[in-house]
Design an enzyme around this catalytic site. Structure first.
Site, PDB file in Angstrom:
ATOM      1  N   PRO A 126      -1.883  16.288  12.183  1.00 32.14           N
ATOM      2  CA  PRO A 126      -3.257  15.938  11.802  1.00 32.14           C
ATOM      3  C   PRO A 126      -3.999  17.082  11.124  1.00 32.14           C
ATOM      4  O   PRO A 126      -4.839  16.845  10.250  1.00 32.14           O
ATOM      5  CB  PRO A 126      -3.914  15.566  13.142  1.00 32.14           C
ATOM      6  CG  PRO A 126      -2.779  15.127  14.004  1.00 32.14           C
ATOM      7  CD  PRO A 126      -1.617  15.983  13.600  1.00 32.14           C
ATOM      8  N   TRP A 154       1.405  10.159  10.526  1.00 35.93           N
ATOM      9  CA  TRP A 154       2.014   9.530   9.349  1.00 35.93           C
ATOM     10  C   TRP A 154       3.537   9.448   9.497  1.00 35.93           C
ATOM     11  O   TRP A 154       4.276   9.756   8.570  1.00 35.93           O
ATOM     12  CB  TRP A 154       1.628  10.249   8.057  1.00 35.93           C
ATOM     13  CG  TRP A 154       0.174  10.124   7.727  1.00 35.93           C
ATOM     14  CD1 TRP A 154      -0.767  11.110   7.797  1.00 35.93           C
ATOM     15  CD2 TRP A 154      -0.517   8.937   7.336  1.00 35.93           C
ATOM     16  NE1 TRP A 154      -2.010  10.609   7.480  1.00 35.93           N
ATOM     17  CE2 TRP A 154      -1.879   9.269   7.178  1.00 35.93           C
ATOM     18  CE3 TRP A 154      -0.116   7.612   7.107  1.00 35.93           C
ATOM     19  CZ2 TRP A 154      -2.852   8.341   6.806  1.00 35.93           C
ATOM     20  CZ3 TRP A 154      -1.079   6.676   6.730  1.00 35.93           C
ATOM     21  CH2 TRP A 154      -2.422   7.050   6.576  1.00 35.93           C
ATOM     22  N   ILE A 155       3.984   8.997  10.670  1.00 32.41           N
ATOM     23  CA  ILE A 155       5.411   8.920  10.961  1.00 32.41           C
ATOM     24  C   ILE A 155       5.873   7.471  10.766  1.00 32.41           C
ATOM     25  O   ILE A 155       5.532   6.585  11.561  1.00 32.41           O
ATOM     26  CB  ILE A 155       5.726   9.400  12.388  1.00 32.41           C
ATOM     27  CG1 ILE A 155       5.024  10.743  12.680  1.00 32.41           C
ATOM     28  CG2 ILE A 155       7.228   9.496  12.585  1.00 32.41           C
ATOM     29  CD1 ILE A 155       5.336  11.838  11.690  1.00 32.41           C
ATOM     30  N   GLU A 240      15.260  17.591  -0.249  1.00 30.67           N
ATOM     31  CA  GLU A 240      15.733  17.413  -1.621  1.00 30.67           C
ATOM     32  C   GLU A 240      16.163  15.965  -1.840  1.00 30.67           C
ATOM     33  O   GLU A 240      15.735  15.321  -2.795  1.00 30.67           O
ATOM     34  CB  GLU A 240      16.882  18.378  -1.919  1.00 30.67           C
ATOM     35  CG  GLU A 240      16.450  19.832  -2.027  1.00 30.67           C
ATOM     36  CD  GLU A 240      17.616  20.762  -2.348  1.00 30.67           C
ATOM     37  OE1 GLU A 240      18.734  20.268  -2.606  1.00 30.67           O
ATOM     38  OE2 GLU A 240      17.411  21.993  -2.340  1.00 30.67           O
ATOM     39  N   ARG A 268       1.850 -16.242 -21.067  1.00 33.28           N
ATOM     40  CA  ARG A 268       0.405 -16.377 -21.233  1.00 33.28           C
ATOM     41  C   ARG A 268       0.043 -16.369 -22.714  1.00 33.28           C
ATOM     42  O   ARG A 268       0.528 -15.525 -23.480  1.00 33.28           O
ATOM     43  CB  ARG A 268      -0.302 -15.223 -20.519  1.00 33.28           C
ATOM     44  CG  ARG A 268      -1.806 -15.188 -20.671  1.00 33.28           C
ATOM     45  CD  ARG A 268      -2.479 -16.228 -19.807  1.00 33.28           C
ATOM     46  NE  ARG A 268      -3.919 -16.022 -19.772  1.00 33.28           N
ATOM     47  CZ  ARG A 268      -4.768 -16.808 -19.120  1.00 33.28           C
ATOM     48  NH1 ARG A 268      -4.311 -17.841 -18.443  1.00 33.28           N
ATOM     49  NH2 ARG A 268      -6.062 -16.559 -19.128  1.00 33.28           N
ATOM     50  N   HIS A 338      -2.117  -8.376 -16.913  1.00 34.10           N
ATOM     51  CA  HIS A 338      -2.371  -9.636 -16.213  1.00 34.10           C
ATOM     52  C   HIS A 338      -3.838 -10.041 -16.234  1.00 34.10           C
ATOM     53  O   HIS A 338      -4.171 -11.165 -15.822  1.00 34.10           O
ATOM     54  CB  HIS A 338      -1.897  -9.538 -14.756  1.00 34.10           C
ATOM     55  CG  HIS A 338      -0.420  -9.679 -14.584  1.00 34.10           C
ATOM     56  ND1 HIS A 338       0.466  -8.665 -14.909  1.00 34.10           N
ATOM     57  CD2 HIS A 338       0.337 -10.713 -14.119  1.00 34.10           C
ATOM     58  CE1 HIS A 338       1.697  -9.060 -14.638  1.00 34.10           C
ATOM     59  NE2 HIS A 338       1.649 -10.304 -14.165  1.00 34.10           N
ATOM     60  N   GLY A 339      -4.723  -9.138 -16.653  1.00 27.84           N
ATOM     61  CA  GLY A 339      -6.137  -9.471 -16.675  1.00 27.84           C
ATOM     62  C   GLY A 339      -6.657  -9.772 -15.283  1.00 27.84           C
ATOM     63  O   GLY A 339      -6.317  -9.098 -14.306  1.00 27.84           O
ATOM     64  N   GLU A 363       6.022  12.669   1.115  1.00 25.57           N
ATOM     65  CA  GLU A 363       7.159  13.592   0.998  1.00 25.57           C
ATOM     66  C   GLU A 363       6.769  14.870   0.258  1.00 25.57           C
ATOM     67  O   GLU A 363       7.516  15.407  -0.557  1.00 25.57           O
ATOM     68  CB  GLU A 363       8.321  12.903   0.279  1.00 25.57           C
ATOM     69  CG  GLU A 363       9.692  13.429   0.689  1.00 25.57           C
ATOM     70  CD  GLU A 363      10.220  12.779   1.964  1.00 25.57           C
ATOM     71  OE1 GLU A 363      11.326  13.125   2.408  1.00 25.57           O
ATOM     72  OE2 GLU A 363       9.524  11.928   2.521  1.00 25.57           O
TER      73      GLU A 363
END
Length: 385
Positions: A126, A154-155, A240, A268, A338-339, A363
C-alpha cells in the site's frame, strides 16, 4: 507471424479456437456481472494453458517465449482477465523452474502444470508500488520458521492461489537494501488473511485483493532457492517474462479493438457509403493497424531475446511500454470509429477501453519502464547496431 514449431503452432491455434468458440460468446455477460469465469478456467486447465511455463519433466509443456506471448495475446483478445489469470501463475512457475530447490519444484510444479493449484505474486504494498527495494513486509527467523508481518495489495488471483510468491525482507538492515530481500513460497493458512477485495475500472472477473500477514509462519524450506538475499535478483529475472506477458495482453486488447472496428466500419454506412470510405475513419483504421503491427513485432523481438538467455529487461521494458501505450491509443480510436456505440455497454469496445489502462500501470508502471530502458541504454552503450 513469428514462425513456431508445428507443435507450438497447434497450441496457439487451439487457444484461438477456444477463444472464438467458448470465450467471446459469453464474455460480455461475465464481465459486466464481474463473475469469476470458473467454467472457462476449467477449460484452460484442460488445454494445458497453466503448464506453458512448466518444464516437461514436471508435466508441463514449457513452450518458447514467442509461443507464450502469442497464446497470451489470443486469450486477451477474448478477455484480458483470462490472460491475467495465467500471467502471475506463469511467472511463479518460471521462478520455480529456474531458482527453486528440487523439493520446491517437486512440491509445486506438477500440480501447477495441470492447474490443480494456481500461483500468485505478492510484490506491491500500500505504501509503495514499483520501488520493490522499499518494501516493508518482513520475514524474521524464528527457529526453523520465518515469521511474516506486512501487507500486500493489488494481488491478482489472491483468494484462489495455492501458492503465493511473497517478496519480503529477511534482513531489513541489509546494505544495499536489495541484498536483504527474499521470496517465500507462502500458502494460505493462519496469519494470512485476504483483508479486502479491490474494485476496479476493468480487469473484471478475476479477483484482485489485499493480503495481510500477521505472525504468519512459513518454514525455512519455503524460501525460494534456499539462500537468503537472492529474492530481488530472482524476481527481476521473473519480471522479464512477466513484462513480455503483460505486453502480449496489451496486444490482445489492441487486436480485439482493431478487429471490431474494421468489421463495424464495413457494416456501418453514412452519407450513402461504408464509413471506412470516409477519410477520417479510414485513417484511423490505417493508424490502428500500423501501430498494432509495430507493437507486435517489438513484443516478439523481446520474446526471442528472452529465449536467447541474454539479459532482456531492456527489450521487455520496451515491449511493455510500447504495446501498452499502443493498446490504449487503439482502444480510444475504436471508440471514435464506433461513435456513440463505442460508449455503449452493448458493444465490447467500452470494455477494451477500460481494460487497456491496466497494462500501462501493471507489472511496473510505464514511468518505471522508461527509467529501466534509459539505465540499460547507458549501461550497454546504446542500442546494438
Amino acid at each position: 507471424m513469428d514462425p513456431l514449431a508445428d507443435e507450438e503452432e497447434a497450441i496457439v491455434a487451439t487457444v484461438r479456437a477456444f477463444v472464438d468458440r467458448d470465450v467471446r460468446p459469453v464474455v460480455r455477460e461475465l464481465e459486466h456481472g464481474d463473475v469469476y469465469p470458473e467454467r472457462l478456467i476449467e477449460r484452460m486447465k484442460g488445454l494445458g494453458v497453466f503448464g506453458l511455463a512448466v518444464p516437461r519433466a514436471y508435466g508441463g509443456v514449457a513452450v518458447s517465449a514467442p509461443c507464450f506471448a502469442r497464446v497470451t495475446e489470443e486469450l486477451a483478445r477474448g478477455w484480458m482477465s483470462l490472460a491475467g489469470a495465467m500471467g502471475g501463475h506463469s511467472v511463479v512457475a518460471t521462478l520455480l523452474a529456474r531458482f527453486g530447490t528440487p523439493g520446491q519444484r517437486a512440491r509445486y510444479l506438477p500440480r501447477m502444470a495441470t492447474g490443480e493449484i494456481r500461483a500468485a505474486m505478492a510484490l506491491t504494498e500500500p505504501g509503495g508500488g514499483s520501488d520493490l527495494q522499499a518494501i516493508t513486509t518482513t520475514a524474521r527467523r524464528d527457529g526453523e520458521d520465518y515469521v511474516v508481518d506486512g501487507t500486500k495489495t493489488w494481488i491478482s488471483n489472491a483468494r484462489r492461489a495455492g501458492v503465493i510468491a511473497l517478496l519480503c525482507k529477511t534482513d531489513p538492515a541489509a546494505t544495499p537494501p536489495h541484498a536483504g530481500i527474499g521470496i517465500l513460497l507462502a500458502e494460505h493458512g493462519e496469519g494470512l488473511a485476504v483483508s479486502r477485495d479491490l474494485s476496479k475500472l476493468g480487469y473484471k472477473g478475476v479477483e484482485t485483493c489485499e493480503l495481510s500477514f500477521a505472525g504468519y509462519r512459513a518454514p525455512r524450506a519455503a524460501l525460494l532457492g534456499g539462500e537468503e538475499g537472492q529474492g530481488f535478483t530472482q524476481m527481476m529475472k521473473g519480471l522479464e517474462i512477466g513484462r513480455i506477458q503483460v505486453a502480449a495482453r496489451a496486444l490482445g486488447v489492441a487486436r480485439a479493438a482493431l478487429d471490431d472496428s474494421l468489421a463495424y466500419a464495413q457494416q456501418r454506412e453514412s452519407f450513402g457509403k461504408p464509413i471506412w470510405r470516409h477519410q477520417s475513419v479510414g485513417n484511423q483504421l490505417a493508424d490502428m493497424a500500423t501501430r498494432y503491427s509495430a507493437a507486435r513485432q517489438l513484443v516478439l523481438h523481446a520474446a526471442r531475446c528472452y529465449d536467447s538467455g541474454r539479459r532482456s529487461d531492456l527489450e521487455a521494458g520496451m515491449a511493455k511500454l510500447f504495446a501498452s501505450e499502443t493498446a490504449m491509443e487503439i482502444a480510444l480510436s475504436a471508440v471514435r470509429v464506433h461513435g456513440g456505440y463505442g460508449y455503449s455497454t452493448e458493444f465490447d469496445v467500452e470494455r477494451y477501453f477500460r481494460d487497456a489502462p491496466l497494462m500501462i500501470v501493471g507489472e511496473g508502471t510505464n514511468e518505471i519502464q522508461r527509467n529501466v530502458i534509459a539505465a540499460q541504454l547507458v549501461a550497454r552503450g546504446g542500442l546494438p547496431r
